[in-house]
Design a protein around this motif. Structure first.
Motif, mmCIF file in Angstrom:
data_model
loop_
_atom_site.group_PDB
_atom_site.id
_atom_site.type_symbol
_atom_site.label_atom_id
_atom_site.label_comp_id
_atom_site.label_asym_id
_atom_site.label_seq_id
_atom_site.Cartn_x
_atom_site.Cartn_y
_atom_site.Cartn_z
ATOM 1 N N SER A 285 0.858 -1.186 0.000
ATOM 2 C CA SER A 285 0.000 0.000 0.000
ATOM 3 C C SER A 285 0.896 1.239 0.000
ATOM 4 O O SER A 285 2.086 1.168 0.326
ATOM 5 C CB SER A 285 -0.918 0.019 1.226
ATOM 6 N N ILE A 286 0.296 2.393 -0.374
ATOM 7 C CA ILE A 286 1.047 3.636 -0.542
ATOM 8 C C ILE A 286 0.372 4.713 0.279
ATOM 9 O O ILE A 286 -0.860 4.797 0.347
ATOM 10 C CB ILE A 286 1.101 4.066 -2.018
ATOM 11 N N GLN A 287 1.209 5.585 0.873
ATOM 12 C CA GLN A 287 0.677 6.700 1.653
ATOM 13 C C GLN A 287 1.611 7.893 1.458
ATOM 14 O O GLN A 287 2.822 7.773 1.595
ATOM 15 C CB GLN A 287 0.585 6.343 3.138
ATOM 16 N N VAL A 288 1.030 9.057 1.138
ATOM 17 C CA VAL A 288 1.789 10.292 0.956
ATOM 18 C C VAL A 288 1.489 11.191 2.147
ATOM 19 O O VAL A 288 0.317 11.392 2.497
ATOM 20 C CB VAL A 288 1.436 11.000 -0.368
ATOM 21 N N SER A 289 2.556 11.755 2.739
ATOM 22 C CA SER A 289 2.383 12.593 3.930
ATOM 23 C C SER A 289 3.137 13.898 3.741
ATOM 24 O O SER A 289 4.128 13.978 3.005
ATOM 25 C CB SER A 289 2.915 11.859 5.173
ATOM 26 N N THR A 290 2.648 14.940 4.419
ATOM 27 C CA THR A 290 3.298 16.247 4.456
ATOM 28 C C THR A 290 2.894 16.931 5.750
ATOM 29 O O THR A 290 1.845 16.610 6.340
ATOM 30 C CB THR A 290 2.905 17.108 3.255
ATOM 31 N N GLU A 291 3.719 17.858 6.216
ATOM 32 C CA GLU A 291 3.418 18.523 7.484
ATOM 33 C C GLU A 291 2.182 19.396 7.356
ATOM 34 O O GLU A 291 1.355 19.472 8.263
ATOM 35 C CB GLU A 291 4.620 19.360 7.923
ATOM 36 N N ARG A 292 2.056 20.089 6.275
ATOM 37 C CA ARG A 292 0.871 20.929 6.030
ATOM 38 C C ARG A 292 0.655 21.065 4.536
ATOM 39 O O ARG A 292 1.566 20.771 3.747
ATOM 40 C CB ARG A 292 1.034 22.308 6.678
ATOM 41 N N ARG A 293 -0.531 21.552 4.185
ATOM 42 C CA ARG A 293 -0.879 21.643 2.766
ATOM 43 C C ARG A 293 -1.041 23.087 2.293
ATOM 44 O O ARG A 293 -1.251 23.306 1.105
ATOM 45 C CB ARG A 293 -2.173 20.879 2.492
ATOM 46 N N SER A 294 -0.961 24.041 3.200
ATOM 47 C CA SER A 294 -1.088 25.449 2.832
ATOM 48 C C SER A 294 0.252 26.118 3.109
ATOM 49 O O SER A 294 0.770 26.039 4.235
ATOM 50 C CB SER A 294 -2.209 26.117 3.641
ATOM 51 N N PHE A 295 0.814 26.779 2.086
ATOM 52 C CA PHE A 295 2.136 27.395 2.184
ATOM 53 C C PHE A 295 2.076 28.816 1.688
ATOM 54 O O PHE A 295 1.143 29.217 0.983
ATOM 55 C CB PHE A 295 3.156 26.603 1.354
ATOM 56 N N THR A 296 3.088 29.548 2.064
ATOM 57 C CA THR A 296 3.294 30.899 1.562
ATOM 58 C C THR A 296 4.425 30.870 0.568
ATOM 59 O O THR A 296 5.378 30.077 0.721
ATOM 60 C CB THR A 296 3.623 31.852 2.714
ATOM 61 N N ALA A 297 4.364 31.694 -0.411
ATOM 62 C CA ALA A 297 5.400 31.725 -1.443
ATOM 63 C C ALA A 297 6.770 31.908 -0.798
ATOM 64 O O ALA A 297 6.946 32.730 0.097
ATOM 65 C CB ALA A 297 5.132 32.840 -2.436
ATOM 66 N N GLY A 298 7.736 31.089 -1.254
ATOM 67 C CA GLY A 298 9.089 31.134 -0.714
ATOM 68 C C GLY A 298 9.363 30.073 0.313
ATOM 69 O O GLY A 298 10.529 29.793 0.633
ATOM 70 N N GLU A 299 8.325 29.459 0.868
ATOM 71 C CA GLU A 299 8.541 28.401 1.842
ATOM 72 C C GLU A 299 8.860 27.080 1.151
ATOM 73 O O GLU A 299 8.514 26.886 -0.009
ATOM 74 C CB GLU A 299 7.293 28.233 2.721
#
Length: 1056
Positions: A285-299
Motif C-alpha cells: 500500500s502507498i501513503q503520501v504525507s506532508t506537514e501541512r498543505r497550505s504554504f506561503t510563497a518562498g517556503e
C-alpha cells in the motif's frame, strides 16, 4: 623372530629363493582423543596360499615396556588378560576381519590407560618359520579438548529476511591439528532423515555446501565467516520456507597420521536452533504525507511517499512523482532519480531534491514555492516481480491526491538589537547582535553609526547583501582590513557586528537595518522583490582607561630581619586589557645612597614588565639578580617583586611606575597615560644571635691508654641556615691563664690543628667529630698523664649574607671539663714471709720470690736478689732501707734480658756459673745457687720492679717491692783426702785422669812383649803340647767418685 631370521639366512645361503612372511601394521605414532573410536589395521603377506590367517593383539604399557598384556585374538576367545577381558566380552574391543590376511582392531571408546605400544602377531601356518610374524605401532591417547557451543534458541523470521548464527569452536590440543566446522539443517518433520549440509569449512580451509544450497552460496546468499579465533558465523540472506528446521553447528578435530592420511579424532555438535519462517505477503500500500498543505510563497515543501509491505528491501519498487498530470521525477530500484523536463533546471539550482530516504520512504522536496507550484501531487508505485517461469510482471498503485495551496508572501519580520554592554572600556570589544524573526525570504543587513546627539552625518559601518557578501564603509575600511571590525552570521537570521580595540571615537548610536527579499518568477527569469524592512538602534558609551587608571604599592613586611624575605605588591587598576596593555617598572633607591648623599631622590630601575609581557632588567640589581623574582597575576593587575634572604643592600625606598599603551589597528603603539605609585620603605634589621652552649662543669678521671671523650653541646642556635665552627682549648696548669688551641672544626667541616697539637704530638691521637648539628665530640686516644688539664670548646656562629659572604654573629664557650689521666693504682705485693734454711757445704741453695698481686695484667717484672752479710742481725737493715752494704747476687730485667742495669753481681753469668734462674709461673721466680760455700751464708731477699708500657710504647717503672729475708746457713765439712782432692781442680785431674793413659801405654807394651815371646816358643809347644808360661791381663778397677781413687792391680798368671 631370531629363529625366523636364522632360517631366512640359511635359505639365502642355500640359494633357495622362497617368499617370507611379512606383517605390517598401521604406522605410528597414532594420536587419538580419549573416548573416541580407534581402529588399527594389520596385514600379513608371504604365507602359504589358501590358509586363513589369525591375528593376536597385545599391548606394552609405558610403565612396563617389556611386559606383554594380551588383548584380543581371532583364534582364541579367552585370549585377553583380566584387565581387558571385560571390555572384550562387552564388544568394546573387538577385531574386524577384513579379508583372509587382513584384520582391524576396534576400540570403540579408547581410554587414557590404553596408551602404549600395540603389537599385531600372526601365528605360523606354514610349518616352518621364515620372515617376520609381528609388527608394532605406538598409540598416544590425549584429552578431548574440543568444545562446540551455540545457544539453544527459537527464531521466527519472515521470508526474505536475513539470518545470522554464531558458533564458538575451540580446542587446547598441544599437537598440530586442523578443524572442520559446518552448519547442518535437520527437518523437524522427519527426525530419521539425514541432516542437510548447509555450508562447511573443511580442514583444508575450503568452503563447500550441500547440493540444494550450492547455487545460493555462489550467489552470495549463503556465507560462513570466521569472525575471530574461535567464532564462526553463518549468514543466510533471503530466507526461504525450505530453510525452516533445526539448525546446529558441527565441528571435527583432525590429525594427520604418519602415513599422510587424516583422521577425525573427535566430532561434536552444538545446541540446536529452532527456525520458523513465515511466508511473505506480496501486496503493498502507498501513503503520501506532508506537514501541512497550505504554504506561503518562498517556503519549502516536503512530500514523503511511504510503501507499506513485507520484506521491502528484498523487493523491486519504482516510485513516480506526478504534479497535475505532469511527471516530476521517477526513482527506480537503483535509487537514481530521473527528473521531468520542467524540473531539471530547478534541481540543478538546488531548489529541488528527490531521493530515497529509506527502503520504503521516498522524498520530494521543493524550495521557494511559488503560486505556480499549487496543485495536486500524486505518488505512483510500481513493483516488478519475477515469476517462477523467469518472466517479469509489473504491479502498480497510486496514492490519493494531495492538494497544495501557495499564497503570496507578506513580510512579518520582527527584529531586536542587543549589545554586550552599554558602556565599554577603552580597548575592549563592542559587540552588537541583530536578531530577525519570522522571516520567509532572504535578508540583507546594513550597520550604521551616528553620534549620540545625532548632530553629525550617518556613517555606514558595514553591510551584508542577500548573497552574504560583507562590505565595509569608507570610514571603517582600514580598520576592517586589520581585523578590527568583523561581521559574523551566527544563525540564518542573526548577525553580529564586533568592533575590537574600542576607541573613544567609537562612542555613539549604532543602527541595524534588515531588509527581506523574495524571488519572483521561475528559472531562468528570476527577480528579487523587497517585501519588508525593519530598523533597531543601540547607544554605546566608551569609557577611557585614563580616567580610571590608578597605581598603588604595598607590602606586608616593611621591616624584616636579616636574611628574611619580603614581597612588594604593585596594584594596577583597571583590569588588564590585551589591547591596552600596561608596562610596569619597579624602581629602587637604597638607604646607603641617601646616607652618603649620592643622587638623593633619584631612583634607578630594577626590572620592567614590558607591554609584550617580557622582563627587562634595569641598571640597578638587588640580590645579585639571583634572589629577586618578579611575577604577575593572570589578569595583569597585580605585579609582585620578591626578594629572598634580604640584606642591608636591599634596604631602601621602592616605588613602581606604570604606562598604559594602546595598540592601533596597524600594530603601532600609542602611549595613553602613565602613573607613579607611592613610596614604600623596607628596613632590614640585623639578626640577633640566640647561640647558647652548655656550660656545665664536670670532672673526668681516666687511666692511661684509655679513650677520653669530651662533649660540646649547643643548646640553642639562631637559625637553621647558620653554621658553626668549634675550637677546642686546653689549660694545662690549674692556675695558668694560657689556653692552648688543640684543633678547630671549621664551618665547612674541615679540621685545622693548633700549634699545641704539634708540640705535644697530639695530631695522631686527637680526633674531633660532629655527631649532629648540635653535638660535637673531642676524643683523645691512648691518653697520657700529660693530657690532664681543663678542656673546653668555643663555638662561633656564622651566617651567610645574601652576597654569599660569611659573617660571624656571635660566639660562646662551654663549661670546663677537668680531665685527670693517671697511672694504674699500685698494687704490687711480694710475699714478705721470712725463713731460715741450712745447707751443707757444696749443696744447693734455692731462693724463691713470689708476687702475690700486681697493678695491671699487662705488667712486666724485673727481679733481683740481694744478700746482706752483716754479722749483727739486730742492726741489719730491712729490705729496701739502706742497701749500700748489701751485695747484688743476681738480676734479670723486665724484658727477660740479663743486664747490669739494676745491680752488678760479683759472679759473672756463664756456663760455669753456679747460679740457676727459673720462672715457674708468671708470678713465681726462683734462684738456685749450686756448690754452696761458707761465704754464701747471709740474709737473702728479692727486689721486684713492676714495669708498664706508656701510651707511647715506652717502658716505665710503676712500683718496687721487696720480699722478706731468707737466712741461709752453711754447714762446713772437715778436710779429708777426698775433700782436698775434690776441692782443687788440678789435683783432681792429676789423681783421676792422668794415670789412665800411662796405664794404657804400659799394657800395650806388655802385650807386644808377650806376642813376641809366643812366636819364639812355638817349637817347645810342639814338644810338650802346652805353653810354658801364661800371663793374665791386668785387672783395672776404677771408681768414678772423688772419694775412691782408681786402683790398678796386676795378677800373675798360671801355667797349665
Amino acid at each position: 623372530m631370531a629363529t625366523g631370521a636364522l632360517l631366512l639366512a640359511c635359505a639365502l645361503l642355500a640359494g633357495v629363493a622362497e617368499a617370507q612372511r611379512v606383517v605390517t601394521v598401521q604406522s605410528g605414532p597414532l594420536v587419538r582423543t580419549e573416548g573416541s573410536h580407534v581402529t588399527i589395521w594389520c596385514n600379513v603377506t608371504g604365507y602359504k596360499e589358501g590358509l586363513e590367517q589369525d591375528f593376536e593383539w597385545s599391548i606394552y604399557l609405558p610403565s612396563a615396556p617389556d611386559r606383554e598384556i594380551r588383548i584380543v585374538s581371532t583364534a582364541q576367545s579367552n585370549y585377553a588378560y583380566a584387565v581387558y577381558a571385560a571390555r572384550v566380552n562387552s564388544k568394546e574391543i573387538y577385531v574386524e576381519r577384513l579379508s583372509r590376511d587382513s584384520a582391524m582392531l576396534h576400540i570403540t571408546k579408547v581410554q587414557a590407560k590404553d596408551q602404549g605400544v600395540f603389537e599385531c602377531y600372526t601365528p605360523n601356518t606354514d610349518g616352518r618359520f621364515l620372515g617376520f610374524y609381528s609388527a608394532r605401532t605406538n598409540l598416544t591417547v590425549i584429552a578431548d579438548s574440543l568444545t562446540v557451543t551455540a545457544p539453544a534458541q527459537t527464531l521466527s523470521k519472515i521470508e526474505g529476511d536475513t539470518l545470522q548464527l554464531t558458533c564458538e569452536v575451540s580446542r587446547t590440543t598441544e599437537q598440530h591439528t586442523h578443524l572442520s566446522v559446518g552448519w547442518y539443517l535437520r527437518s523437524p518433520e522427519d527426525a530419521a532423515a539425514p541432516p542437510q549440509e548447509l555450508v562447511t569449512l573443511s580442514r583444508d580451509f575450503v568452503l563447500r555446501s550441500g547440493g540444494p544450497y550450492r547455487q545460493r552460496m555462489a550467489a552470495g546468499d549463503l556465507r560462513l565467516d570466521k569472525t575471530s579465533a574461535t567464532a564462526y558465523r553463518l549468514t543466510i540472506h533471503k530466507l526461504q520456507p525450505i530453510d525452516q528446521g533445526l539448525l546446529y553447528c558441527q565441528a571435527a578435530e583432525w590429525i594427520q597420521d604418519p602415513d599422510g592420511s587424516w583422521f577425525a579424532m573427535t566430532r561434536k555438535q552444538s545446541e540446536k536452533t529452532q527456525l520458523r519462517i513465515q511466508p511473505t505477503d506480496r501486496d503493498f500500500s502507498i501513503q503520501v504525507s506532508t506537514e501541512r498543505r497550505s504554504f506561503t510563497a518562498g517556503e519549502p515543501l516536503e512530500l514523503r511517499c511511504t510503501i507499506e509491505a513485507q520484506n521491502v528491501p528484498e523487493r523491486f519498487f519504482s516510485v513516480s512523482w506526478v504534479f497535475s498530470s505532469s511527471p516530476v521525477a521517477v526513482v527506480g530500484p537503483s535509487a537514481v532519480p530521473v527528473l521531468g523536463p520542467d524540473y531539471v533546471a530547478r534541481e540543478a539550482a538546488g531548489l529541488m531534491t528527490v531521493r530515497k530516504e529509506s527502503p520504503n520512504v521516498y522524498l520530494l522536496k521543493m524550495q521557494r514555492l511559488s503560486p505556480d507550484d499549487a496543485g495536486k501531487y500524486i505518488c505512483r508505485v510500481t513493483e516488478r516481480e519475477k515469476t517462477p517461469t523467469g518472466d517479469f510482471i509489473d504491479r502498480s498503485k497510486r496514492s490519493r491526491n494531495v492538494q497544495i495551496t501557495v499564497q503570496q508572501i507578506k513580510s512579518n519580520i520582527t527584529m531586536s538589537l542587543s549589545s554586550n554592554s552599554s558602556e565599554v572600556l577603552e580597548g575592549d570589544t563592542i559587540q552588537l547582535t541583530c536578531s530577525v524573526h519570522s522571516t520567509i525570504g532572504t535578508l540583507s543587513f546594513v550597520w550604521q553609526w551616528i553620534e549620540k546627539q545625532a548632530s553629525g552625518p550617518i556613517q555606514e559601518v558595514a553591510s551584508v547583501d542577500r548573497e552574504g557578501t560583507v562590505r565595509h564603509g569608507a570610514m571603517y575600511r582600514d580598520r576592517a582590513s586589520y581585523g578590527e571590525i568583523r561581521v559574523e552570521k551566527m544563525r540564518g537570521d542573526t548577525l553580529t557586528l564586533s568592533l575590537y580595540n574600542a576607541l573613544p571615537a567609537d562612542e555613539g548610536q549604532y543602527r541595524c537595518t534588515a531588509t527581506e527579499w523574495i524571488q519572483i518568477g521561475s528559472e531562468p527569469d528570476l527577480n528579487w522583490e523587497k517585501i519588508g524592512e525593519k530598523t533597531a538602534a543601540e547607544t554605546i558609551s566608551v569609557k577611557t582607561v585614563e580616567s580610571s587608571f590608578m597605581l598603588s604599592a604595598s607590602s606586608r613586611t616593611p621591616s624584616i630581619s636579616y636574611g628574611e624575605s619580603f614581597d612588594i605588591l604593585c596594584l594596577v587598576k583597571p583590569r588588564h586589557n590585551p589591547r591596552v596593555p600596561t608596562s610596569v617598572t619597579w624602581r629602587f633607591m637604597p638607604y646607603s645612597a641617601q646616607d652618603e648623599g649620592e643622587d638623593q631622590g633619584t631612583f634607578k630601575d630594577l626590572v620592567t614588565f614590558t607591554r609584550e609581557g617580557t622582563l627587562q632588567w634595569g641598571e640597578q640589581l638587588i640580590g645579585l639578580g639571583t634572589r629577586t623574582t618578579v611575577d604577575r597575576s593572570h589578569s595583569n593587575t597585580n605585579f609582585r617583586l620578591s626578594v629572598k634572604r634580604a640584606g642591608p643592600r636591599e634596604a631602601g625606598k621602592y616605588q613602581c611606575t606604570a604606562v598604559l599603551w594602546r595598540k592601533n589597528y596597524d600594530n603601532s603603539w600609542t602611549e595613553v597615560a602613565n602613573r607613579t605609585s607611592n613610596l614604600l620603605g623596607i628596613n632590614v634589621i640585623s639578626p640577633e644571635s640566640r647561640l647558647k652552649v652548655q656550660k656545665t662543669n664536670q670532672s673526668q678521671v681516666y687511666l692511661e691508654d684509655s679513650r677520653v671523650r669530651i662533649n660540646c653541646s649547643i643548646t640553642f642556635r639562631s637559625d637553621l641556615d647558620t653554621q658553626h665552627s668549634v675550637l677546642w682549648y686546653v689549660r694545662r696548669a690549674a692556675g695558668s691563664e694560657v689556653d692552648e688551641l688543640l684543633l678547630e672544626i671549621e664551618r665547612s667541616g674541615a679540621l685545622k690543628y693548633g700549634d699545641y697539637a704539634d708540640e705535644e704530638r697530639l695530631r695522631l691521637r686527637v680526633q674531633a667529630e660532629k655527631l649532629s648539628p648540635r653535638l660535637y665530640v673531642l676524643t683523645l686516644n691512648r691518653a697520657e698523664s700529660s693530657d690532664s688539664g681543663m678542656y673546653y670548646c668555643l663555638v662561633k656562629e656564622w651566617l651567610r649574607d645574601p652576597e654569599g659572604n660569611w659573617d660571624q654573629l656571635s660566639q660562646d664557650s662551654s663549661g670546663y671539663t677537668q680531665v685527670l689521666v693517671k697511672q694504674p693504682e699500685v698494687r704490687l705485693q711480694v710475699e714478705e714471709m721470712e725463713s731460715n734454711i741450712t745447707v751443707e757445704e757444696s749443696g744447693s741453695i734455692r731462693l724463691g720470690c713470689i708476687i702475690s698481686s700486681q697493678s695491671s695484667p699487662d705488667s712486666s717484672f724485673s727481679v733481683s736478689w740481694y744478700v746482706d752479710r752483716s754479722e749483727d742481725e739486730n742492726f741489719a737493715a730491712l729490705p729496701g732501707e739502706d742497701e749500700s752494704d748489701r751485695e747484688c747476687v743476681f738480676s734479670i730485667a723486665h724484658d727477660f734480658v740479663f743486664k747490669k742495669e739494676n745491680c752488678s753481681p760479683q759472679e759473672e753469668a756463664g756456663p760455669n756459673s753456679r747460679l740457676q734462674f727459673e720462672k715457674m709461673t708468671p708470678d713465681q721466680y726462683s734462684l738456685t745457687i749450686h756448690g754452696a760455700r761458707p761465704t754464701d751464708a747471709g740474709r737473702y731477699y728479692c727486689r721486684v720492679e713492676e714495669w708498664l708500657f706508656n701510651p707511647r710504647y715506652i717502658w716505665y717503672r710503676l712500683a718496687t717491692n721487696n720480699s722478706g729475708f731468707t737466712t741461709v746457713n752453711i754447714l762446713q765439712q772437715d778436710s779429708t783426702i777426698h775433700s782436698v782432692v775434690c776441692a782443687h781442680d788440678s789435683l783432681f785431674y792429676f789423681v783421676f785422669f792422668y794415670p789412665f793413659p800411662i796405664f794404657a801405654i804400659l799394657l800395650i807394651a806388655l802385650l807386644l812383649v808377650r806376642f813376641k815371646n809366643r812366636n819364639n816358643n812355638k817349637s817347645q809347644e810342639g814338644k810338650n803340647g802346652a805353653p810354658l808360661l801364661w800371663i793374665k791381663e791386668p785387672h783395672l778397677s776404677y771408681s768414678p767418685t772423688c772419694l775412691d781413687p782408681p786402683v790398678l792391680s796386676l795378677h800373675p798368671g798360671t801355667v797349665d
